[in-house]
Design a protein around this motif. Structure first.
Motif, short mmCIF file in Angstrom:
data_model
loop_
_atom_site.label_atom_id
_atom_site.label_comp_id
_atom_site.label_asym_id
_atom_site.label_seq_id
_atom_site.Cartn_x
_atom_site.Cartn_y
_atom_site.Cartn_z
N HIS A 133 -3.50 -18.87 -17.87
CA HIS A 133 -2.37 -18.31 -17.14
C HIS A 133 -2.88 -17.20 -16.22
N PHE A 134 -2.08 -16.87 -15.19
CA PHE A 134 -2.54 -16.01 -14.11
C PHE A 134 -1.48 -14.94 -13.81
N ILE A 135 -1.93 -13.69 -13.71
CA ILE A 135 -1.03 -12.61 -13.31
C ILE A 135 -1.59 -12.02 -12.02
N ASP A 136 -0.90 -12.31 -10.91
CA ASP A 136 -1.33 -11.81 -9.61
C ASP A 136 -0.69 -10.47 -9.27
N ALA A 137 0.39 -10.13 -9.96
CA ALA A 137 1.08 -8.87 -9.71
C ALA A 137 0.28 -7.72 -10.28
N ILE A 138 0.43 -6.54 -9.70
CA ILE A 138 -0.14 -5.33 -10.28
C ILE A 138 0.53 -5.08 -11.62
N ILE A 139 -0.27 -4.77 -12.63
CA ILE A 139 0.25 -4.40 -13.94
C ILE A 139 0.06 -2.90 -14.13
N THR A 140 1.14 -2.20 -14.37
CA THR A 140 1.09 -0.79 -14.70
C THR A 140 1.40 -0.67 -16.18
N HIS A 141 0.52 -0.02 -16.94
CA HIS A 141 0.65 -0.09 -18.39
C HIS A 141 0.14 1.18 -19.05
N SER A 142 0.39 1.28 -20.34
CA SER A 142 -0.21 2.33 -21.15
C SER A 142 -1.43 1.75 -21.88
N CYS A 143 -1.20 0.83 -22.79
CA CYS A 143 -2.28 0.11 -23.45
C CYS A 143 -1.92 -1.37 -23.44
N HIS A 144 -2.85 -2.23 -23.08
CA HIS A 144 -2.57 -3.66 -23.07
C HIS A 144 -3.48 -4.35 -24.07
N TRP A 145 -2.88 -5.20 -24.88
CA TRP A 145 -3.55 -5.82 -26.02
C TRP A 145 -3.38 -7.33 -25.92
N GLY A 146 -4.47 -8.07 -26.03
CA GLY A 146 -4.41 -9.53 -26.09
C GLY A 146 -4.64 -10.01 -27.51
N PHE A 147 -3.77 -10.92 -27.96
CA PHE A 147 -3.91 -11.41 -29.33
C PHE A 147 -3.58 -12.89 -29.41
N PRO A 148 -4.51 -13.71 -29.93
CA PRO A 148 -4.22 -15.12 -30.13
C PRO A 148 -3.67 -15.36 -31.53
N GLY A 149 -2.66 -16.18 -31.65
CA GLY A 149 -2.16 -16.52 -32.96
C GLY A 149 -0.66 -16.39 -33.05
N ARG A 150 -0.06 -17.22 -33.90
CA ARG A 150 1.39 -17.21 -34.06
C ARG A 150 1.83 -16.08 -34.98
N VAL A 151 1.02 -15.76 -35.98
CA VAL A 151 1.42 -14.77 -36.97
C VAL A 151 0.41 -13.63 -36.95
N PHE A 152 0.88 -12.42 -36.86
CA PHE A 152 0.01 -11.26 -36.91
C PHE A 152 0.09 -10.66 -38.33
N PRO A 153 -1.04 -10.28 -38.97
CA PRO A 153 -2.37 -10.26 -38.40
C PRO A 153 -3.21 -11.50 -38.69
N GLY A 154 -2.66 -12.49 -39.39
CA GLY A 154 -3.46 -13.66 -39.73
C GLY A 154 -3.58 -14.63 -38.57
N MET A 155 -4.69 -15.35 -38.48
CA MET A 155 -4.84 -16.37 -37.46
C MET A 155 -5.85 -17.41 -37.93
N ASN A 156 -5.78 -18.59 -37.35
CA ASN A 156 -6.66 -19.67 -37.76
C ASN A 156 -7.15 -20.38 -36.50
N VAL A 157 -8.10 -19.76 -35.83
CA VAL A 157 -8.62 -20.29 -34.58
C VAL A 157 -9.88 -21.10 -34.86
N PRO A 158 -9.96 -22.35 -34.38
CA PRO A 158 -11.18 -23.13 -34.59
C PRO A 158 -12.42 -22.37 -34.10
N GLU A 159 -13.50 -22.55 -34.80
CA GLU A 159 -14.73 -21.85 -34.46
C GLU A 159 -15.16 -22.15 -33.03
N ASP A 160 -15.60 -21.09 -32.33
CA ASP A 160 -16.16 -21.20 -30.97
C ASP A 160 -15.19 -21.79 -29.96
N ARG A 161 -13.92 -21.54 -30.11
CA ARG A 161 -12.97 -22.00 -29.10
C ARG A 161 -12.05 -20.86 -28.69
N PHE A 162 -11.96 -20.61 -27.37
CA PHE A 162 -10.97 -19.67 -26.89
C PHE A 162 -9.60 -20.33 -26.93
#
Length: 282
Positions: free
Chosen positions: A110-139
């Motif tokens: 996905h792409f964000i072309d707009a300027i982002i004004t923020h305090s702290c920005h956090w990226g997190f993969p997974g449906r449930v926080f804090p647990g996740m089950n991401v296949p090895e070596d895959r973004f």
């Protein structure tokens, strides 16, 4: 004043270009533009779609879950648009982080072309926080920041952080203040000098990585890997044959810094690509 969190679900899918502020594009019959809002983009698309901003939009969180198609969030550019007045995203929350969540079902960038004004920005993969089950070596995905990332709160609170197998690609010169933190096999890719602002501290943990386009120089005030502060010096990709005497004139500071002061030059497995990180400890 406290604003109650509210979720908004994108349903617009009938054209390749649509407007954020069109209430018909949201299941709730109104569009998100308030502090603490959560914008959900989940399997609504039948084609790659650009969502245009006609005004500044305020929200707290993104949630992406698209298996086939991509979102691009961009300012509408008209004859009267200037660098100062183009519509932007304001990430606004009473919590410490504005978060971009990526469902494990998300398979696209996905792409964000707009300027982002923020305090702290956090990226997190997974449906449930804090647990996740991401296949090895895959973004899970890559989020491309094509607009500048700035900050609007106290500088010590502003940061960019990735937790998990997710990639942020920085394609603009940014001015946010505060640390870059990358953990749990996450990655930030820098395609332009200034993508990570000068004198930003960088922390990598549990195989977090920084990748760069060829020739990019990141100037970090501090570089910490798994709790260890790295010495002053120039660090680059493991296996990349970097000769400091051949650095381009654009990166003359790095050459002088290393050669004149006889500082460390060292390859690291946490750095990818044809650039380098200059650590000044200043």
């Amino acid at each position: 004043m406290f604003t109650r969190p509210k979720t908004y679900n994108w349903i617009g899918n009938n054209a390749p270009v649509l407007y954020w502020d069109d209430p018909n594009n949201w299941a709730e019959g109104e569009f998100p533009n308030q502090r603490e809002a959560l914008a959900i983009f989940a399997n609504a698309l039948s084609q790659d779609t650009t969502i245009l901003l006609r005004q500044d939009i305020r929200l707290a969180q993104f949630w992406f879950s698209e298996e086939r198609f991509s979102y691009r969030i961009a300012p509408e550019i008209t004859a009267n648009t200037t660098a100062e007045n183009q519509p932007k995203l304001i990430m606004d929350t009473a919590e410490q982080f504005s978060t971009s969540f990526f469902d494990l079902d998300n398979k696209t960038d996905h792409f964000i072309d707009a300027i982002i004004t923020h305090s702290c920005h956090w990226g997190f993969p997974g449906r449930v926080f804090p647990g996740m089950n991401v296949p090895e070596d895959r973004f899970v995905t890559t989020l491309h920041f094509n607009g500048a990332i700035t900050n609007y709160k106290d500088p010590e609170r502003a940061s960019l952080q990735i937790y998990g197998q997710l990639k942020f690609q920085l394609n603009a010169v940014n001015s946010f203040r505060g640390p870059v933190i990358i953990k749990d096999k996450g990655q930030i890719h820098v395609s332009k000098n200034g993508g990570i602002p000068d004198n930003t501290p960088i922390f990598l943990e549990k195989d977090g990585k920084v990748s760069t386009a060829d020739g990019i120089l990141i100037k970090a005030s501090k570089f910490n890997i798994d709790g260890k502060d790295m010495d002053k010096g120039l660090y680059f990709s493991d296996g990349f044959n970097l000769d400091v005497n051949t650095l381009t004139s654009e990166n003359i500071l790095a050459r002088n810094f290393v050669v004149d002061y006889k500082l460390t030059t060292k390859p690291l497995s946490n750095i990818l690509g044809g650039g380098a990180i200059l650590v000044t400890n200043q």
